[in-house]
Design a protein around this motif. Sequence first.
Motif, PDB file in Angstrom:
ATOM      1  N   CYS A  22       0.935  -1.195   0.071  1.00  0.00           N
ATOM      2  CA  CYS A  22      -0.005   0.297   0.022  1.00  0.00           C
ATOM      3  C   CYS A  22       0.909   1.223   0.104  1.00  0.00           C
ATOM      4  N   HIS A  23       1.719   1.365   0.742  1.00  0.00           N
ATOM      5  CA  HIS A  23       2.704   2.496   0.906  1.00  0.00           C
ATOM      6  C   HIS A  23       4.137   2.298   0.656  1.00  0.00           C
ATOM      7  N   TYR A  24       4.339   1.703  -0.220  1.00  0.00           N
ATOM      8  CA  TYR A  24       5.367   1.134  -0.939  1.00  0.00           C
ATOM      9  C   TYR A  24       6.502   2.361  -1.387  1.00  0.00           C
ATOM     10  N   ARG A  25       7.660   2.438  -0.905  1.00  0.00           N
ATOM     11  CA  ARG A  25       8.490   3.431  -1.659  1.00  0.00           C
ATOM     12  C   ARG A  25       9.641   3.013  -2.184  1.00  0.00           C
ATOM     13  N   VAL A  26       9.826   3.179  -3.831  1.00  0.00           N
ATOM     14  CA  VAL A  26      10.706   2.569  -4.542  1.00  0.00           C
ATOM     15  C   VAL A  26      12.125   2.909  -4.463  1.00  0.00           C
ATOM     16  N   SER A  27      13.050   2.235  -4.526  1.00  0.00           N
ATOM     17  CA  SER A  27      14.486   2.816  -4.109  1.00  0.00           C
ATOM     18  C   SER A  27      15.238   2.232  -5.237  1.00  0.00           C
ATOM     19  N   LYS A  28      16.429   2.223  -5.541  1.00  0.00           N
ATOM     20  CA  LYS A  28      17.321   1.727  -6.672  1.00  0.00           C
ATOM     21  C   LYS A  28      17.321   0.037  -6.323  1.00  0.00           C
ATOM     22  N   ASP A  29      17.214  -0.136  -4.970  1.00  0.00           N
ATOM     23  CA  ASP A  29      17.486  -1.726  -4.945  1.00  0.00           C
ATOM     24  C   ASP A  29      15.960  -2.415  -5.192  1.00  0.00           C
ATOM     25  N   SER A  30      14.780  -1.751  -4.888  1.00  0.00           N
ATOM     26  CA  SER A  30      13.688  -2.469  -5.159  1.00  0.00           C
ATOM     27  C   SER A  30      13.108  -2.193  -6.431  1.00  0.00           C
ATOM     28  N   ASN A  31      13.677  -1.204  -7.245  1.00  0.00           N
ATOM     29  CA  ASN A  31      13.019  -0.892  -8.577  1.00  0.00           C
ATOM     30  C   ASN A  31      12.658  -1.932  -9.492  1.00  0.00           C
ATOM     31  N   LEU A  32      11.539  -2.059 -10.003  1.00  0.00           N
ATOM     32  CA  LEU A  32      11.265  -3.025 -10.945  1.00  0.00           C
ATOM     33  C   LEU A  32      10.888  -2.398 -12.367  1.00  0.00           C
ATOM     34  N   PRO A  33      10.991  -3.201 -13.297  1.00  0.00           N
ATOM     35  CA  PRO A  33      10.506  -2.808 -14.783  1.00  0.00           C
ATOM     36  C   PRO A  33       8.744  -2.986 -14.579  1.00  0.00           C
ATOM     37  N   ILE A  34       8.281  -1.836 -15.325  1.00  0.00           N
ATOM     38  CA  ILE A  34       6.862  -1.931 -15.253  1.00  0.00           C
ATOM     39  C   ILE A  34       6.304  -2.987 -16.298  1.00  0.00           C
ATOM     40  N   PRO A  35       5.997  -4.279 -16.060  1.00  0.00           N
ATOM     41  CA  PRO A  35       5.612  -5.334 -16.704  1.00  0.00           C
ATOM     42  C   PRO A  35       4.323  -4.989 -17.690  1.00  0.00           C
ATOM     43  N   VAL A  36       4.517  -5.494 -18.858  1.00  0.00           N
ATOM     44  CA  VAL A  36       3.315  -5.455 -19.877  1.00  0.00           C
ATOM     45  C   VAL A  36       2.622  -6.656 -19.432  1.00  0.00           C
ATOM     46  N   GLY A  37       1.124  -6.139 -19.284  1.00  0.00           N
ATOM     47  CA  GLY A  37       0.100  -7.390 -18.950  1.00  0.00           C
ATOM     48  C   GLY A  37      -0.398  -7.368 -17.710  1.00  0.00           C
ATOM     49  N   LYS A  38      -0.050  -6.211 -16.718  1.00  0.00           N
ATOM     50  CA  LYS A  38      -0.482  -6.211 -15.457  1.00  0.00           C
ATOM     51  C   LYS A  38      -0.731  -4.561 -15.094  1.00  0.00           C
ATOM     52  N   PRO A  39      -1.591  -4.315 -14.222  1.00  0.00           N
ATOM     53  CA  PRO A  39      -1.785  -2.801 -13.762  1.00  0.00           C
ATOM     54  C   PRO A  39      -0.818  -2.221 -13.313  1.00  0.00           C
TER      55      PRO A  39
END
Length: 604
Positions: free
Chosen positions: A386-403
């Motif tokens: 819910c209150h995720y904070r993106v960091s360089k370590d947690s950063n994910l590509p935005i996948p095609v096929g998901k919201p």
Amino acid sequence: MFQTFDDHNDPSCGAPRAALLRDELKSRSLDGFLIPRADAHQGEYVPPHDCRLQWLTGFAGSAGIAAVLGAEAAIFVDGRYTLQVRDQVDMNVFPARHLMNEPLTTWLAEKLQPGQRLGYDALLHPINDVRRLKAVCNKAGAELVPVEGNPLDAVWSDRPEAPSGAVSLYSEKLAGRAASDKIQEIQKIVAAKEADACALTQPDSIAWLFNIRGSDVTHTPLPLSFAVVPVSGKPQLFIRGEKLSNTVRDALSDLADIDEESAFLKGLGALGAAGARVLVDPNLAGQAVAEAITSTGGLLVEAAEPVLLPKARKNARELDGARAAHKRDGAAYVRFLCWFDEHAVHGDLDEISAAQKLEDFRAQTGKLKDISFDTISGAGPNGAICHYRVSKDSNLPIPVGKPFLIDSGAQYEDGTTDITRTLAVGEMTDEMKRHYTLVLKGHIAISSARFPAGTSGAQLDALARIALWKAGFDFDHGTGHGVGAYLGVHEGPQRIAKTGVVPLEPGMILSNEPGYYPAGEYGIRLENLEIVTELKSVEGGERPMMEFETITLAPFDLRLIDKGLLTLDEIAWLNTYHAWVREELAPLLDNHVLSWLEEATVQI
């Protein structure tokens, strides 16, 4: 960039730092200590100088508390952070507990032994919290002990300096009222409570009261300070002198007597010695405030801080400013949505690049003062936090096929914004569309609600959940929080939540943000800001009703909507909202973005 993406949380630090703290406690004859995620002001944003819980455990969320005993420890967080805490904290050192399901008091009742001494910093724990803690300790035969000098500070060798951000004057044109008028209103409230003065510990209340803004914490223009407002005469403002330029000091000196922040408790002691009755909010003011007054002979008048409701009821100037800020922000947001739509489908975006680009579009307005909180840019499973904070370590590509979920906001001098949209990236499954539409139904239910005077947020909260409940779903956060006027993006006392007992009043601004988060998959949240309107007669009705005026301007993603799940009224609401977004934003957009917006808001 106002947002950074470095992650300074290292779970491996928990064990050695807990050992240091235990050694310090032993030297002070203490058997345990409590470490809240709070400073002396109980604010959402805590300066690095006071991030004790994060330094000790690694947990970077906005709410939580740790308890360290001789052989055991635990960290307590609410439902927003049950996933985050496990990523940031060593569970072997600080096992995580749900703050509501297994509260700190229950844990202490099981762990404390007769004769033990549990230490706490009386500035950091509100009066009512201390009462509950004392009751638990007494029942266990233990003692709750206020400390002189925080023992964690004694072992925090590289502790940052206290903030000293410059204070600025906030124009009466934007504030809508002179500070002197506000002071007189608060004095009348204090007198009606049969008190001689009130103690203010909330920096946003002080900023509102004196028409000032500061720069002591991230994302919120707060001047960390304290104040005392007597029923007559000048208030006292306790603030570090280096924050005030000569111009600001001269202006404030016309309104208040100014002293150093460190003199606050001494000033309260002087009131107590004079036998004063001092209004204190027991849910906000630290126990040290109460002790400073009563230990010298004063009396406490316990009541809600008198600034909270006047600050929450925005005047006409503040509401006009909010509308202007949201229109400006809406144009920037739609430019971002157009950009995102063109790039995300190729699979070459990630969480950080999306957050950076959104901030860049807002900066291009030339009016951006800050973002109002770290952008929650959640791809795939991170969206379910819910209150995720993106960091360089947690950063994910935005996948095609998901919201993709993005929750963000801005600070402009005329208003504070907060908006969440969940965006389709490529083809969405029927299940994703169903989840999205159930959340949208809840959002529409709040936005289109009518309610009589005296209605609280708790009475409305179920409207946002009923469609989800019928499907066997729910979400573990409130439906809406109050929002300030170029102040905190989270403002009390108004809220739409199961615990929102304060009646909603005209001029209040609240968020409307139901959600759904299938763990490990994706997140869905849809958020607009709403103004509570004046009571109006309803044709054919018996009682005047209030309703909400939506001020956020951005389309909902039609590609995620299952039209078959919407009623005719819900479809009409959506089409009307999208027509309004087009009409308001069209003059601010170039032809390319406007063409995108017209397609994104086509009637369904």
